[in-house]
Each structure stands twice: as structure tokens, then as C-alpha cells.
Scaffold this motif. Structure first.
Motif, PDB file in Angstrom:
ATOM      1  N   ASP A  14     -36.106 -45.449 109.725  1.00 51.05           N
ATOM      2  CA  ASP A  14     -35.565 -44.986 110.995  1.00 51.05           C
ATOM      3  C   ASP A  14     -36.710 -44.909 111.995  1.00 51.05           C
ATOM      4  OD1 ASP A  14     -33.653 -44.221 112.805  1.00 51.05           O
ATOM      5  OD2 ASP A  14     -33.461 -42.178 112.071  1.00 51.05           O
ATOM      6  N   GLY A  15     -36.351 -44.939 113.245  1.00 52.09           N
ATOM      7  CA  GLY A  15     -37.331 -44.802 114.313  1.00 52.09           C
ATOM      8  C   GLY A  15     -36.782 -43.902 115.394  1.00 52.09           C
ATOM      9  N   ALA A  16     -37.671 -43.269 116.130  1.00 50.66           N
ATOM     10  CA  ALA A  16     -37.260 -42.400 117.227  1.00 50.66           C
ATOM     11  C   ALA A  16     -38.287 -42.504 118.346  1.00 50.66           C
ATOM     12  CB  ALA A  16     -37.153 -40.963 116.746  1.00 50.66           C
ATOM     13  N   HIS A  17     -37.814 -42.331 119.562  1.00 51.19           N
ATOM     14  CA  HIS A  17     -38.736 -42.341 120.695  1.00 51.19           C
ATOM     15  C   HIS A  17     -38.263 -41.327 121.719  1.00 51.19           C
ATOM     16  CE1 HIS A  17     -36.578 -44.387 124.073  1.00 51.19           C
ATOM     17  NE2 HIS A  17     -35.745 -44.615 123.091  1.00 51.19           N
ATOM     18  N   LYS A  18     -39.194 -40.899 122.554  1.00 49.23           N
ATOM     19  CA  LYS A  18     -38.866 -39.959 123.617  1.00 49.23           C
ATOM     20  C   LYS A  18     -39.429 -40.497 124.921  1.00 49.23           C
ATOM     21  CE  LYS A  18     -39.119 -35.219 125.056  1.00 49.23           C
ATOM     22  NZ  LYS A  18     -39.446 -33.860 124.740  1.00 49.23           N
ATOM     23  N   ASP A  19     -38.535 -40.878 125.807  1.00 54.14           N
ATOM     24  CA  ASP A  19     -38.910 -41.334 127.150  1.00 54.14           C
ATOM     25  C   ASP A  19     -39.990 -42.422 127.151  1.00 54.14           C
ATOM     26  OD1 ASP A  19     -37.146 -39.435 128.169  1.00 54.14           O
ATOM     27  OD2 ASP A  19     -38.692 -37.887 128.175  1.00 54.14           O
ATOM     28  N   ARG A  20     -39.978 -43.305 126.146  1.00 58.69           N
ATOM     29  CA  ARG A  20     -40.952 -44.386 126.021  1.00 58.69           C
ATOM     30  C   ARG A  20     -42.389 -43.878 126.016  1.00 58.69           C
ATOM     31  NH1 ARG A  20     -39.911 -49.963 127.202  1.00 58.69           N
ATOM     32  NH2 ARG A  20     -37.702 -50.341 127.250  1.00 58.69           N
ATOM     33  N   VAL A  21     -42.583 -42.609 125.728  1.00 58.84           N
ATOM     34  CA  VAL A  21     -43.916 -42.020 125.722  1.00 58.84           C
ATOM     35  C   VAL A  21     -44.436 -41.873 124.300  1.00 58.84           C
ATOM     36  CG1 VAL A  21     -45.259 -39.965 126.308  1.00 58.84           C
ATOM     37  CG2 VAL A  21     -43.500 -40.803 127.876  1.00 58.84           C
ATOM     38  N   SER A  22     -43.586 -41.407 123.418  1.00 61.28           N
ATOM     39  CA  SER A  22     -44.004 -41.144 122.047  1.00 61.28           C
ATOM     40  C   SER A  22     -42.956 -41.714 121.096  1.00 61.28           C
ATOM     41  CB  SER A  22     -44.139 -39.636 121.837  1.00 61.28           C
ATOM     42  OG  SER A  22     -44.460 -39.357 120.510  1.00 61.28           O
ATOM     43  N   ALA A  23     -43.365 -42.682 120.288  1.00 61.57           N
ATOM     44  CA  ALA A  23     -42.442 -43.305 119.337  1.00 61.57           C
ATOM     45  C   ALA A  23     -42.996 -43.160 117.926  1.00 61.57           C
ATOM     46  CB  ALA A  23     -42.235 -44.769 119.683  1.00 61.57           C
ATOM     47  N   ARG A  24     -42.099 -42.891 116.977  1.00 62.06           N
ATOM     48  CA  ARG A  24     -42.488 -42.728 115.585  1.00 62.06           C
ATOM     49  C   ARG A  24     -41.461 -43.413 114.699  1.00 62.06           C
ATOM     50  NH1 ARG A  24     -45.985 -39.517 117.195  1.00 62.06           N
ATOM     51  NH2 ARG A  24     -46.202 -37.364 117.582  1.00 62.06           N
ATOM     52  N   CYS A  25     -41.933 -43.890 113.557  1.00 62.31           N
ATOM     53  CA  CYS A  25     -41.023 -44.474 112.586  1.00 62.31           C
ATOM     54  C   CYS A  25     -41.362 -43.918 111.209  1.00 62.31           C
ATOM     55  CB  CYS A  25     -41.104 -45.997 112.592  1.00 62.31           C
ATOM     56  SG  CYS A  25     -42.738 -46.664 112.235  1.00 62.31           S
ATOM     57  N   GLY A  26     -40.415 -44.039 110.310  1.00 59.76           N
ATOM     58  CA  GLY A  26     -40.645 -43.540 108.964  1.00 59.76           C
ATOM     59  C   GLY A  26     -39.629 -44.102 108.007  1.00 59.76           C
ATOM     60  N   GLY A  27     -39.819 -43.792 106.744  1.00 55.30           N
ATOM     61  CA  GLY A  27     -38.876 -44.271 105.756  1.00 55.30           C
ATOM     62  C   GLY A  27     -39.208 -43.783 104.365  1.00 55.30           C
ATOM     63  N   VAL A  28     -38.281 -44.040 103.463  1.00 52.06           N
ATOM     64  CA  VAL A  28     -38.458 -43.679 102.053  1.00 52.06           C
ATOM     65  C   VAL A  28     -38.012 -44.845 101.179  1.00 52.06           C
ATOM     66  CG1 VAL A  28     -38.135 -41.210 102.435  1.00 52.06           C
ATOM     67  CG2 VAL A  28     -36.174 -42.618 101.859  1.00 52.06           C
ATOM     68  N   ILE A  29     -38.586 -44.896  99.982  1.00 52.59           N
ATOM     69  CA  ILE A  29     -38.174 -45.869  98.964  1.00 52.59           C
ATOM     70  C   ILE A  29     -37.695 -45.067  97.767  1.00 52.59           C
ATOM     71  CG2 ILE A  29     -38.888 -47.724  97.416  1.00 52.59           C
ATOM     72  CD1 ILE A  29     -41.143 -48.351  99.367  1.00 52.59           C
ATOM     73  N   ARG A  30     -36.501 -45.424  97.268  1.00 53.56           N
ATOM     74  CA  ARG A  30     -35.954 -44.761  96.084  1.00 53.56           C
ATOM     75  C   ARG A  30     -35.436 -45.807  95.106  1.00 53.56           C
ATOM     76  NH1 ARG A  30     -32.164 -40.280  98.890  1.00 53.56           N
ATOM     77  NH2 ARG A  30     -31.959 -41.910 100.431  1.00 53.56           N
ATOM     78  N   ASP A  31     -35.418 -45.421  93.830  1.00 52.84           N
ATOM     79  CA  ASP A  31     -34.902 -46.334  92.810  1.00 52.84           C
ATOM     80  C   ASP A  31     -33.402 -46.134  92.625  1.00 52.84           C
ATOM     81  OD1 ASP A  31     -34.536 -44.062  91.177  1.00 52.84           O
ATOM     82  OD2 ASP A  31     -36.258 -44.515  89.901  1.00 52.84           O
ATOM     83  N   SER A  32     -32.827 -46.829  91.651  1.00 50.47           N
ATOM     84  CA  SER A  32     -31.374 -46.772  91.445  1.00 50.47           C
ATOM     85  C   SER A  32     -30.884 -45.411  90.963  1.00 50.47           C
ATOM     86  CB  SER A  32     -30.940 -47.856  90.456  1.00 50.47           C
ATOM     87  OG  SER A  32     -31.568 -47.646  89.208  1.00 50.47           O
ATOM     88  N   GLN A  33     -31.799 -44.554  90.527  1.00 51.66           N
ATOM     89  CA  GLN A  33     -31.435 -43.192  90.122  1.00 51.66           C
ATOM     90  C   GLN A  33     -31.634 -42.193  91.262  1.00 51.66           C
ATOM     91  OE1 GLN A  33     -30.026 -42.761  87.049  1.00 51.66           O
ATOM     92  NE2 GLN A  33     -30.207 -44.985  87.103  1.00 51.66           N
TER      93      GLN A  33
END
Length: 114
Positions: free
Chosen positions: A26-45
Motif C-alpha cells: 500500500d502507499g499513502a501521500h499527503k498533499d504531494r509533500v510526504s509519501a510512504r509505501c509499505g507491505g508485508v509478505i506472508r506464507d499460505s498459513q
């Protein structure tokens, strides 16, 4: 004045199939000033295999979503995962990645790297 209809969509995490890992970004930004992205990896369990968050500076919501996909795929590959199921919440980003079509944008290099 136009009114938009709203609807409720119930969302839940579903495990990847077979030997795949699932990557959620996912990603998020505020007024084109500060943008951040992140994520997770999980297995089938549903076990957590890794995660990240990163500041990407000043950019649009579309571009920060692309950065989230790029950074997360790069991270998954560095962990040795090659069978990856990707989930993101931007249908526009999904379409651009699937078709490799982005009209007149300097962000095409990022799409190609994805």
C-alpha cells in the motif's frame, strides 16, 4: 450537485495457493509533500515472512503505489521468493502493470522495473 452512491465491501485476507507467498502493499501521500509505501509478505498459513515501510519523498498517490509494488517485489526477491501473489488496492496501478501502458509519463521506467 451530484451524489455518489456508496457501498460496503467486506475485505479479508485469503492465503496464496500452492507454494506461493502473498505480498500485500500500500502507499499513502499527503498533499504531494510526504509519501510512504509499505507491505508485508506472508506464507499460505498466514505466517509473517517480512515487511517494510519506506518514505519516497514527494509524489502522487499513483506513483507511491507503484513504489510500494516495486520495493516489495525487490525485497521478496532478495529473500529468495519467486512465486509471488501480489495484492494492491489500486485498480489503476494493476491495469498499468498488466498492460505495461502508461501514456506520456516519466514513471514508465518504474513500471518496466516492476
Amino acid at each position: 450537485m451530484k451524489y455518489r452512491e456508496s457501498m460496503v465491501i467486506h475485505v479479508r485476507w485469503l492465503p496464496p495457493s500452492g507454494n506461493f507467498v502473498k505480498l500485500n502493499t500500500d502507499g499513502a501521500h499527503k498533499d504531494r509533500v510526504s509519501a510512504r509505501c509499505g507491505g508485508v509478505i506472508r506464507d499460505s498459513q498466514g505466517e509473517w515472512l517480512g515487511g517494510f515501510a519506506k518514505g519516497v519523498g514527494s509524489c502522487s498517490a499513483f506513483v507511491v503505489e507503484l513504489w510500494g509494488v516495486f520495493e516489495r517485489l525487490k525485497y521478496a526477491k532478495s529473500l529468495g521468493f519467486m512465486a509471488i501473489e501480489l495484492n494492491i488496492d489500486s485498480s489503476v496501478v494493476v491495469q498499468v502493470i498488466k498492460t505495461d501502458r502508461l501514456k506520456g509519463s516519466v514513471d514508465m521506467t518504474l513500471v518496466r522495473n516492476i
